[in-house]
Design a protein around this motif. Structure first.
Motif, PDB file in Angstrom:
ATOM      1  N   ASN A  30       0.363  -1.016   0.445  1.00  0.00           N
ATOM      2  CA  ASN A  30      -0.102   0.030  -0.021  1.00  0.00           C
ATOM      3  C   ASN A  30       0.907   1.710   0.345  1.00  0.00           C
ATOM      4  OD1 ASN A  30      -3.087  -0.852   0.785  1.00  0.00           O
ATOM      5  ND2 ASN A  30      -1.598  -1.988   1.810  1.00  0.00           N
ATOM      6  N   LEU A  31       0.503   1.792  -0.451  1.00  0.00           N
ATOM      7  CA  LEU A  31       0.781   2.971  -0.489  1.00  0.00           C
ATOM      8  C   LEU A  31       0.173   4.809   0.722  1.00  0.00           C
ATOM      9  CD1 LEU A  31       1.622   3.962  -4.516  1.00  0.00           C
ATOM     10  CD2 LEU A  31       3.365   2.661  -2.712  1.00  0.00           C
ATOM     11  N   GLY A  32      -0.046   3.883   1.184  1.00  0.00           N
ATOM     12  CA  GLY A  32      -0.193   4.342   2.536  1.00  0.00           C
ATOM     13  C   GLY A  32       0.642   6.025   3.586  1.00  0.00           C
ATOM     14  N   SER A  33      -0.321   6.937   3.656  1.00  0.00           N
ATOM     15  CA  SER A  33      -0.139   7.871   3.775  1.00  0.00           C
ATOM     16  C   SER A  33       0.368   9.196   3.472  1.00  0.00           C
ATOM     17  CB  SER A  33       1.040   8.206   4.969  1.00  0.00           C
ATOM     18  OG  SER A  33      -0.070   7.601   6.502  1.00  0.00           O
ATOM     19  N   TRP A  34       0.441   8.768   1.310  1.00  0.00           N
ATOM     20  CA  TRP A  34       0.711   9.264   0.571  1.00  0.00           C
ATOM     21  C   TRP A  34      -0.403  10.691   0.205  1.00  0.00           C
ATOM     22  CZ3 TRP A  34       0.385   8.386  -5.131  1.00  0.00           C
ATOM     23  CH2 TRP A  34       1.503   9.250  -5.770  1.00  0.00           C
ATOM     24  N   LEU A  35      -1.701   9.987  -0.082  1.00  0.00           N
ATOM     25  CA  LEU A  35      -2.777  11.153  -1.174  1.00  0.00           C
ATOM     26  C   LEU A  35      -3.830  11.261   0.678  1.00  0.00           C
ATOM     27  CD1 LEU A  35      -2.977  10.094  -4.533  1.00  0.00           C
ATOM     28  CD2 LEU A  35      -1.294  11.731  -3.631  1.00  0.00           C
ATOM     29  N   ILE A 105      -3.012   2.101  -4.008  1.00  0.00           N
ATOM     30  CA  ILE A 105      -3.290   3.993  -3.723  1.00  0.00           C
ATOM     31  C   ILE A 105      -4.659   4.218  -2.656  1.00  0.00           C
ATOM     32  CG2 ILE A 105      -2.936   6.185  -4.708  1.00  0.00           C
ATOM     33  CD1 ILE A 105      -1.510   4.487  -6.672  1.00  0.00           C
ATOM     34  N   PRO A 106      -4.466   3.974  -1.226  1.00  0.00           N
ATOM     35  CA  PRO A 106      -5.712   4.779  -1.310  1.00  0.00           C
ATOM     36  C   PRO A 106      -5.845   5.942  -1.432  1.00  0.00           C
ATOM     37  CG  PRO A 106      -3.974   4.238   0.545  1.00  0.00           C
ATOM     38  CD  PRO A 106      -3.295   4.272  -0.877  1.00  0.00           C
ATOM     39  N   LEU A 107      -6.770   6.383  -1.902  1.00  0.00           N
ATOM     40  CA  LEU A 107      -7.098   7.961  -2.246  1.00  0.00           C
ATOM     41  C   LEU A 107      -8.425   8.068  -1.244  1.00  0.00           C
ATOM     42  CD1 LEU A 107      -7.434   7.330  -5.806  1.00  0.00           C
ATOM     43  CD2 LEU A 107      -5.041   8.255  -4.490  1.00  0.00           C
ATOM     44  N   GLY A 108      -8.319   9.555  -0.971  1.00  0.00           N
ATOM     45  CA  GLY A 108      -9.889  10.490  -0.523  1.00  0.00           C
ATOM     46  C   GLY A 108     -10.533  10.785  -1.487  1.00  0.00           C
ATOM     47  N   TYR A 109     -11.474  11.308  -1.146  1.00  0.00           N
ATOM     48  CA  TYR A 109     -13.146  11.377  -2.412  1.00  0.00           C
ATOM     49  C   TYR A 109     -12.550  13.165  -2.337  1.00  0.00           C
ATOM     50  CZ  TYR A 109     -15.160  14.811   1.254  1.00  0.00           C
ATOM     51  OH  TYR A 109     -15.568  16.148   1.384  1.00  0.00           O
ATOM     52  N   TRP A 110     -11.677  13.868  -1.901  1.00  0.00           N
ATOM     53  CA  TRP A 110     -11.569  15.134  -1.796  1.00  0.00           C
ATOM     54  C   TRP A 110     -10.673  14.772  -2.967  1.00  0.00           C
ATOM     55  CZ3 TRP A 110     -10.459  12.302   2.403  1.00  0.00           C
ATOM     56  CH2 TRP A 110      -9.838  12.431   2.407  1.00  0.00           C
ATOM     57  N   ASP A 148      -8.217   3.199  -5.017  1.00  0.00           N
ATOM     58  CA  ASP A 148      -8.697   2.315  -3.719  1.00  0.00           C
ATOM     59  C   ASP A 148      -9.380   3.405  -3.048  1.00  0.00           C
ATOM     60  OD1 ASP A 148      -9.098   1.622  -0.680  1.00  0.00           O
ATOM     61  OD2 ASP A 148      -7.255   1.833  -0.178  1.00  0.00           O
ATOM     62  N   HIS A 149     -10.941   3.448  -2.783  1.00  0.00           N
ATOM     63  CA  HIS A 149     -11.341   4.914  -2.374  1.00  0.00           C
ATOM     64  C   HIS A 149     -11.125   4.437  -0.314  1.00  0.00           C
ATOM     65  CE1 HIS A 149     -14.843   7.671  -2.700  1.00  0.00           C
ATOM     66  NE2 HIS A 149     -14.496   8.599  -2.534  1.00  0.00           N
ATOM     67  N   HIS A 150     -10.230   5.395   0.122  1.00  0.00           N
ATOM     68  CA  HIS A 150     -10.091   4.850   1.552  1.00  0.00           C
ATOM     69  C   HIS A 150     -10.811   5.991   1.927  1.00  0.00           C
ATOM     70  CE1 HIS A 150      -7.382   2.574   3.119  1.00  0.00           C
ATOM     71  NE2 HIS A 150      -6.736   3.386   4.550  1.00  0.00           N
ATOM     72  N   ALA A 151     -11.266   6.596   1.407  1.00  0.00           N
ATOM     73  CA  ALA A 151     -12.223   8.180   3.092  1.00  0.00           C
ATOM     74  C   ALA A 151     -12.941   8.389   2.043  1.00  0.00           C
ATOM     75  CB  ALA A 151     -10.683   9.383   3.238  1.00  0.00           C
ATOM     76  N   VAL A 201      -4.126   0.943 -14.408  1.00  0.00           N
ATOM     77  CA  VAL A 201      -5.072   0.797 -13.158  1.00  0.00           C
ATOM     78  C   VAL A 201      -5.607  -1.000 -13.547  1.00  0.00           C
ATOM     79  CG1 VAL A 201      -6.734   1.716 -12.258  1.00  0.00           C
ATOM     80  CG2 VAL A 201      -4.330   3.406 -12.534  1.00  0.00           C
ATOM     81  N   PHE A 202      -5.668  -1.913 -13.499  1.00  0.00           N
ATOM     82  CA  PHE A 202      -6.802  -2.880 -13.069  1.00  0.00           C
ATOM     83  C   PHE A 202      -7.864  -2.703 -12.712  1.00  0.00           C
ATOM     84  CE2 PHE A 202      -4.509  -4.862  -9.918  1.00  0.00           C
ATOM     85  CZ  PHE A 202      -4.615  -5.245  -9.502  1.00  0.00           C
ATOM     86  N   ALA A 203      -8.098  -1.770 -11.531  1.00  0.00           N
ATOM     87  CA  ALA A 203      -9.043  -2.315 -10.256  1.00  0.00           C
ATOM     88  C   ALA A 203      -9.282  -1.105  -9.331  1.00  0.00           C
ATOM     89  CB  ALA A 203      -8.764  -3.728  -9.207  1.00  0.00           C
ATOM     90  N   ILE A 204     -10.454  -0.802  -9.429  1.00  0.00           N
ATOM     91  CA  ILE A 204     -10.782   0.201  -8.413  1.00  0.00           C
ATOM     92  C   ILE A 204     -11.540  -0.010  -7.124  1.00  0.00           C
ATOM     93  CG2 ILE A 204     -12.118   2.286  -7.856  1.00  0.00           C
ATOM     94  CD1 ILE A 204     -11.791   3.298 -11.145  1.00  0.00           C
ATOM     95  N   GLU A 205     -11.309   0.103  -6.515  1.00  0.00           N
ATOM     96  CA  GLU A 205     -11.956  -0.345  -5.183  1.00  0.00           C
ATOM     97  C   GLU A 205     -12.917   0.546  -4.291  1.00  0.00           C
ATOM     98  OE1 GLU A 205     -10.961  -2.591  -0.751  1.00  0.00           O
ATOM     99  OE2 GLU A 205      -9.228  -2.029  -1.668  1.00  0.00           O
ATOM    100  N   ALA A 206     -14.560   0.151  -4.146  1.00  0.00           N
ATOM    101  CA  ALA A 206     -15.559   1.068  -3.797  1.00  0.00           C
ATOM    102  C   ALA A 206     -15.440   1.305  -2.231  1.00  0.00           C
ATOM    103  CB  ALA A 206     -16.936   0.346  -4.328  1.00  0.00           C
ATOM    104  N   VAL A 207     -14.778   1.099  -1.098  1.00  0.00           N
ATOM    105  CA  VAL A 207     -15.214   1.222   0.074  1.00  0.00           C
ATOM    106  C   VAL A 207     -14.255   0.438   0.485  1.00  0.00           C
ATOM    107  CG1 VAL A 207     -16.801   1.693   1.558  1.00  0.00           C
ATOM    108  CG2 VAL A 207     -17.836   1.797  -0.147  1.00  0.00           C
ATOM    109  N   ASN A 208     -13.295   0.965   1.028  1.00  0.00           N
ATOM    110  CA  ASN A 208     -12.057   0.795   2.331  1.00  0.00           C
ATOM    111  C   ASN A 208     -12.968   0.824   3.553  1.00  0.00           C
ATOM    112  OD1 ASN A 208      -9.608  -0.172   3.372  1.00  0.00           O
ATOM    113  ND2 ASN A 208     -10.260   1.782   4.090  1.00  0.00           N
TER     114      ASN A 208
END
Length: 473
Positions: A30-35, A105-110, A148-151, A201-208
């Motif tokens: 995971n690329l956590g704490s980046w975005l 890649i964890p991403l926020g909606y923002w 990954d839609h993380h937030a 990009v091969f996948a999009i995660e709906a909700v973390n």
């Protein structure tokens, strides 16, 4: 975290299917704490930025949202410096050399700035440019990506830094925020197919990590259905073949050179829900705005857009992540779909806090079989780490790494949390990174240079069938 009922026993050598674009076997980080920044992972940098540390994260500047509200005039510049340094080209080179083939890649909606309800909501701006740059680096290195839609808008879990806003006021599970999440999905789907830097990009995660009690996530099953539907509607508009599609999308010759116009037409196609129709229409001006800023205006509005590539993998947390009669995401599949499970023994609730219990638990791990029994396959393990609830020796961490990799490798693969952790006086040197950083674990020898290898392939032999208690994350 919770335990699942025993009795769902299938073959322990389940073969994971790899969809087009997905590595045959995922060895990832995971690329956590980046975005999506989580201050516990980089406390010194967070303090230097102007953030705070407190026991209850909602009571101080301990999240991106609270930081943006505290520093409205400088937040964008401050975060640009963080984005520029936390994940770099050197990190990509190091990951490639370590044999990593996938990043989540964890991403926020923002990151889709138009979705932020200002001034009620505040978040740093400019992250999309850094995402595009990072994707370009990863693509050049041959590393595949899960977005990954993380937030989520409205926050999907109370009191968590990873949601971007440490609040107890959870509002994601509402029509308004479900719609915003669908618009986010539309934007990410479009650019995953039309923006060249999204080509890996091969996948999009709906909700973390949704709330684990399904009684507190009303209409989440409907959102899952709409998530799949909006992804496939866009892909059908692009001319991408979607297996088993029950949607009917026809692009008129009059709009065959204008994708956004075609998307407007698709919003009224047969079989599309009213929620998806509204989200598609809302996405169009956002796509035009981002396209103009990213040099993609011609691609979106003035050139043929038919595609021949594979559809994206729709990714969900597995049904067994929740309890109390959760909706099963397998029921809404249209085209390729995969499932995610997160395993963190350090949070408790899985095994007693001692080495023998940990090893007995992981060596008799049955989540893969339990998920396959209800159609949640292929499955990958999107978050795991070496952290424990006890003082673990180096010798144990080598065994612990082997045993977890052995368990998770029977699935479609694994993705470690996290690629790195700050090493500073605030983290007692490498004390935190020792159990949470893949690169530090590799440096210390707990993890193998070849991610598919084990120090001891027989690490679990003496622990097999030592417990009758089924385990899960």
């Amino acid at each position: 975290m919770r335990r699942i009922l025993a009795g769902l026993v299938l073959s322990s050598t389940l073969v994971a299917r790899a969809w087009a674009g997905q590595p045959a076997h995922i060895h990832g980080v995971n690329l956590g704490s980046w975005l999506v920044l989580e201050p516990w992972m980089l406390p010194q940098e967070w303090s230097d930025m102007g953030g705070q540390e407190c026991e209850v994260c909602s009571t101080c500047i301990a999240s991106e949202s609270s930081f943006a509200k505290a520093y409205p005039d400088t937040v964008d510049t401050t975060f640009a410096q963080h984005w520029d340094t936390w994940f770099t080209q050197d990190d990509v080179n190091t990951l490639k050399a370590a044999g990593i083939n996938t990043v989540r890649i964890p991403l926020g909606y923002w990151i889709v700035e138009a979705l932020v309800d200002r001034p009620n909501e505040s978040y740093p701006r400019g992250g999309l440019n850094y995402l595009r740059r990072g994707l370009s680096w990863l693509q050049d290195a041959g590393i595949q990506v899960i977005l990954d839609h993380h937030a989520l808008p409205g926050v999907q879990m109370p009191g968590q830094m990873f949601t971007g806003d440490c609040t107890t006021d959870v509002q994601f599970y509402t029509p308004y925020n479900y719609r915003r999440a669908l618009v986010w999905t539309a934007v990410m789907t479009v650019f995953s197919h039309l923006d060249p830097v999204f080509g890996n990009v091969f996948a999009i995660e709906a909700v973390n990590d949704p709330i684990t009690d399904a009684t507190n996530t009303p209409d989440y099953g409907t959102f899952q259905k709409n998530f799949v539907q909006i992804t496939r509607a866009i892909e059908l508009t692009l001319g991408i073949s979607v297996p088993s599609s029950n949607l009917s999308v026809s692009v008129s010759p009059s709009v065959s050179n204008n994708f956004t116009a075609a998307l407007i037409a698709t919003s009224s196609a047969t079989g599309i829900s009213t929620e998806v129709q509204a989200a598609l229409l809302e996405a169009v001006p956002i796509l035009r705005e981002i396209g103009a800023a990213s040099g993609l205006q011609t691609t979106l509005e003035a050139s043929p857009f038919k595609q021949s590539g594979p559809p994206l993998v729709a990714n969900f947390m597995d049904v067994n992540y929740q309890h109390n009669n959760p909706s099963n995401p397998a029921d809404v599949a249209i085209g390729p779909q995969a499932y995610d499970n997160h395993v963190s023994y350090s949070h408790g609730g899985i095994a007693d806090p001692d080495p023998t219990s940990y090893m007995s638990s992981i060596c008799n791990f049955k989540r893969l079989q339990a998920d396959a029994a209800v159609g949640n396959s292929p499955l990958w393990f999107g978050e795991w780490e070496l952290a424990t609830q006890f003082d673990a020796t180096d010798e144990f961490l080598c065994k612990w790494a082997d045993a977890q990799k052995l368990a998770y490798s029977k699935s479609a693969g694994w993705i470690y949390w996290n690629f790195k952790i700050e090493i500073s006086n605030r983290t007692d040197g490498n004390a935190l990174a020792r159990q949470w950083s893949y690169l530090e674990g590799l440096k210390l020898g707990f993890l193998t240079q070849d991610p598919a290898a084990l120090h001891d392939p027989n690490v679990c032999v003496s622990y097999m069938n030592k417990t009758t208690d089924d385990t899960s994350s």
